[in-house]
Design an enzyme around this catalytic site. Structure first.
Site, PDB file in Angstrom:
ATOM      1  N   LYS A 296     -14.567 -72.032 -36.933  1.00 25.45           N
ATOM      2  CA  LYS A 296     -13.208 -72.012 -36.376  1.00 25.45           C
ATOM      3  C   LYS A 296     -12.247 -72.720 -37.320  1.00 25.45           C
ATOM      4  O   LYS A 296     -12.669 -73.537 -38.145  1.00 25.45           O
ATOM      5  CB  LYS A 296     -13.186 -72.758 -35.032  1.00 25.45           C
ATOM      6  CG  LYS A 296     -13.859 -72.031 -33.901  1.00 25.45           C
ATOM      7  CD  LYS A 296     -13.721 -72.830 -32.611  1.00 25.45           C
ATOM      8  CE  LYS A 296     -14.399 -72.127 -31.451  1.00 25.45           C
ATOM      9  NZ  LYS A 296     -13.764 -70.858 -31.066  1.00 25.45           N
ATOM     10  N   ARG A 370     -21.662 -65.667 -24.915  1.00 23.72           N
ATOM     11  CA  ARG A 370     -22.367 -64.527 -24.310  1.00 23.72           C
ATOM     12  C   ARG A 370     -23.837 -64.506 -24.713  1.00 23.72           C
ATOM     13  O   ARG A 370     -24.680 -64.004 -23.991  1.00 23.72           O
ATOM     14  CB  ARG A 370     -21.633 -63.228 -24.661  1.00 23.72           C
ATOM     15  CG  ARG A 370     -21.635 -62.870 -26.095  1.00 23.72           C
ATOM     16  CD  ARG A 370     -20.517 -61.910 -26.453  1.00 23.72           C
ATOM     17  NE  ARG A 370     -19.225 -62.599 -26.534  1.00 23.72           N
ATOM     18  CZ  ARG A 370     -18.079 -61.995 -26.847  1.00 23.72           C
ATOM     19  NH1 ARG A 370     -18.059 -60.697 -27.102  1.00 23.72           N
ATOM     20  NH2 ARG A 370     -16.967 -62.673 -26.907  1.00 23.72           N
TER      21      ARG A 370
HETATM   22  N1  BES Z   1     -15.454 -71.156 -26.806  1.00 24.46           N
HETATM   23  C1  BES Z   1     -14.770 -70.065 -27.415  1.00 24.46           C
HETATM   24  C2  BES Z   1     -13.580 -69.660 -26.573  1.00 24.46           C
HETATM   25  C3  BES Z   1     -12.299 -70.017 -27.201  1.00 24.46           C
HETATM   26  C4  BES Z   1     -11.596 -69.063 -27.904  1.00 24.46           C
HETATM   27  C5  BES Z   1     -11.767 -71.266 -27.074  1.00 24.46           C
HETATM   28  C6  BES Z   1     -10.397 -69.376 -28.479  1.00 24.46           C
HETATM   29  C7  BES Z   1     -10.565 -71.585 -27.652  1.00 24.46           C
HETATM   30  C8  BES Z   1      -9.881 -70.636 -28.358  1.00 24.46           C
HETATM   31  C9  BES Z   1     -15.679 -68.876 -27.593  1.00 24.46           C
HETATM   32  O1  BES Z   1     -16.987 -69.212 -27.878  1.00 24.46           O
HETATM   33  C10 BES Z   1     -15.124 -68.112 -28.744  1.00 24.46           C
HETATM   34  O2  BES Z   1     -15.115 -68.650 -29.812  1.00 24.46           O
HETATM   35  N2  BES Z   1     -14.666 -66.892 -28.493  1.00 24.46           N
HETATM   36  C11 BES Z   1     -14.105 -66.092 -29.504  1.00 24.46           C
HETATM   37  C12 BES Z   1     -14.941 -64.863 -29.669  1.00 24.46           C
HETATM   38  C13 BES Z   1     -14.546 -64.029 -30.840  1.00 24.46           C
HETATM   39  C14 BES Z   1     -15.059 -64.682 -32.083  1.00 24.46           C
HETATM   40  C15 BES Z   1     -15.130 -62.673 -30.691  1.00 24.46           C
HETATM   41  C16 BES Z   1     -12.687 -65.671 -29.077  1.00 24.46           C
HETATM   42  O3  BES Z   1     -12.517 -65.257 -27.941  1.00 24.46           O
HETATM   43  O4  BES Z   1     -11.781 -65.815 -29.894  1.00 24.46           O
HETATM   44 ZN    ZN Z   2     -17.259 -69.649 -29.948  1.00 27.84          ZN
END
Ligand code: BES
Ligand code: ZN
Ligand code: ZN
Length: 519
Positions: A296, A370
């Site tokens: 991230k 997931r």
């Molecule tokens: N824990 C995150 C959800 C999340 C997303 C939190 C954005 C804060 C900001 C989850 O595990 C994740 O990273 N989801 C991603 C998936 C993508 C890489 C397909 C998302 O939704 O951006």
């Molecule tokens: Zn994630």
């Protein structure tokens, strides 16, 4: 010294004889819109008594339009020896026709935060003397207790010097009611509200806890401790046990971290002890989500200590279900892992095998929720639960769709969807259903495995994730709650302080309760 817990109890006193620091007098707009002097003006006798004792200070405040009764509006009077308190707070309840339990939670929380800032310790709120617009005394008392506990919550475990300023806490809240019979009814309603408030605050504490402390192993230890306190059965599976079960999707996420994963299983055997669980709750427990190799951006990454808010909601709800001794069999399952990049981390392109044999191509290691939920759902499905509800901070997509107002949900079953929706309405935790049409399956079709963990780019990512989970629940009625927009509040509002909200704890307890008493 750390403050003790807030004591909330009924008291057989009128607002004229309560002795303490502050008294809250809730009033609807209707109370204040009546012309002064008219027969209905401040018609409730004891409010009139207080008004008379204060030489009509309440009437004057209303006449001067200093107080009009709008929702959460506050006006402070200093009775200076004329009542048993130093401060009298008029509290707006809004329009009588629009009064709900949630508005009572909200107004109570804001009033108490106001009084806390004024260093009040012993506080009372007029219950009998207030016109609650037709609401029965039980839901009113329950909402006051919830609003108090939720609104006064603070996470200050790590405050050093700064904590000293915040140690003067409100010690007690008395709900004033002269009628002995109604005081008894108040007592059990306050008890319910207290259970809901404490269960939510437990979840908030876990979410706010930093990830260096709250590793998967520590989350399991905390689950064991609260299980012991509440009489829940608990089992914790380690990495070896998960390997034997074939949980390749969960273990793939965990392999990048030196903090090994755990699978936590909690059980409340209410009702018929031999029956299959009527409900299983599954919560995403990523104790820190750096994204893995698909790392991230650093901005805001500190909030990823809260990627176990689903797990915390399940743990909080299980304690509440046990404390209320609900006559229903409920299990809670928490896959707990840390998602970090390292030399042993899983790569994009890896193919993992979930417990039921489904193969998954890992396109993005940041779509780890997931993956761990797939194994946790397979495991829970095997327990034979009659209904499944999962809670997860799953996708950025749900935040794009619903912001931080409503939790998104998905379901394969109309009856369960309806029950969850109703539970959300009763608790004030807003929900919105999103679709699961078969056409969205395209998003997760892989060229080389049964499924892939992401796809479609910006197209319907929250739905793609939900479709992915759907593969692991079979025909069991299931609801998936994506709380990514609602688990965290950026600024304090109503009974939600800044930080973790503990969202869905109260909804899940309410759902279990409605199942307990329907069957
Ligand atoms: N824990 C995150 C959800 C999340 C997303 C939190 C954005 C804060 C900001 C989850 O595990 C994740 O990273 N989801 C991603 C998936 C993508 C890489 C397909 C998302 O939704 O951006
Ligand atoms: Zn994630
Ligand atoms: Zn995540």
């Amino acid at each position: 010294m750390a403050p003790g817990p807030l004591r909330i109890a009924p008291a057989a006193q009128t607002i004229l004889d309560f002795q303490g620091d502050a008294l809250i007098l809730p009033l609807t707009e209707e109370h204040t819109s009546l012309r002064p002097g008219s027969a209905k003006k401040l018609a409730l006798s004891r409010v009139e008594g207080a008004d008379a004792a204060l030489q009509k200070a309440i009437t004057h405040a209303i006449q001067r339009k200093a107080f009009s009764g709008k929702l959460s509006e506050r006006y402070l009077l200093h009775p200076a020896g004329r009542l048993g308190v130093g401060q009298l707070l008029l509290l707006g309840l809004g329009k009588a026709s629009e009064l709900t339990q949630d508005r009572i939670r909200q107004a109570t929380a804001e009033a108490l935060r106001h009084l806390q800032a004024l260093k009040s310790r012993r506080v009372a709120i007029a219950v009998d003397d207030t016109d609650w617009a037709g609401l029965a005394v039980e839901p009113v008392a329950q909402a006051i207790a919830e609003g108090a506990l939720l609104g006064l919550y603070r996470f200050n475990a790590y405050m050093g010097k700064a904590r000293e300023d915040s140690t003067r806490e409100i010690e007690s809240l008395a709900l004033l009611s002269m009628d002995r019979e109604s005081a008894q009814r108040l007592k059990s309603a306050i008890g319910r509200g207290t259970v809901l408030g404490r269960a939510t605050n437990l979840a908030r504490d876990l979410i706010n806890e930093p990830a260096d402390v709250l590793t998967p192993a520590e989350l399991a230890r905390r689950a064991q401790a609260v299980a012991r306190q509440h009489g829940l059965a608990v089992e914790v599976l380690d990495r070896g046990a998960m390997r034997r079960l074939g949980m390749g999707a969960l273990l793939g996420v965990a392999q990048g971290s030196a903090n090994f994963p755990r699978l936590i299983i909690l059980r409340h055997r209410g009702g018929d002890r031999r029956a299959k669980p009527a409900l299983a709750l599954v919560g995403k427990g990523v104790t820190f989500d750096a994204g893995g190799i698909s790392i991230k951006a650093s901005e805001g990454m500190e909030t990823m200590k809260g990627d176990m808010a689903g797990a915390a909601a399940v743990l909080g709800a299980m304690t509440g279900i046990a404390a209320l001794r609900l006559p229903v069999h409920v299990v809670g399952v928490i896959p707990a892992v840390e998602n970090l990049p390292s030399g042993s981390a899983q790569r994009p392109g890896d193919i993992v095998r979930a417990m039921d044999g489904t193969t998954i191509e890992v396109i993005n290691t940041d779509a780890e929720g997931r993956l761990i939920l797939s194994d946790a759902l397979c495991y829970t499905h095997r327990l034979g639960a009659r209904r499944l509800v999962d809670v997860a901070t799953l996708t950025g997509g749900v935040v794009v769709a619903l912001g931080s107002v409503r939790t998104g949900f998905f379901s394969n079953d109309r009856a369960l969807a309806q029950q969850v929706q109703e539970a959300g309405e009763a608790t004030g935790e807003k929900l919105w259903e999103l679709p699961l049409d078969d056409e969205y399956e395209e998003l997760i079709k892989s060229d080389c495995a049964d499924l892939k963990n992401t796809g479609g780019g910006k197209k319907a990512p929250a739905i793609g994730a939900a479709r992915f989970l759907k593969h692991f629940v079979g025909d069991t009625p299931w609801v998936h709650l994506d709380i990514n927009g609602t688990w965290l509040q950026e600024k304090a509002q109503g009974y939600q302080p800044k930080g973790a909200t503990g969202v869905m704890v109260r909804t899940l307890i309410h759902l279990a309760s409605s199942l307990a008493y329907e069957e």
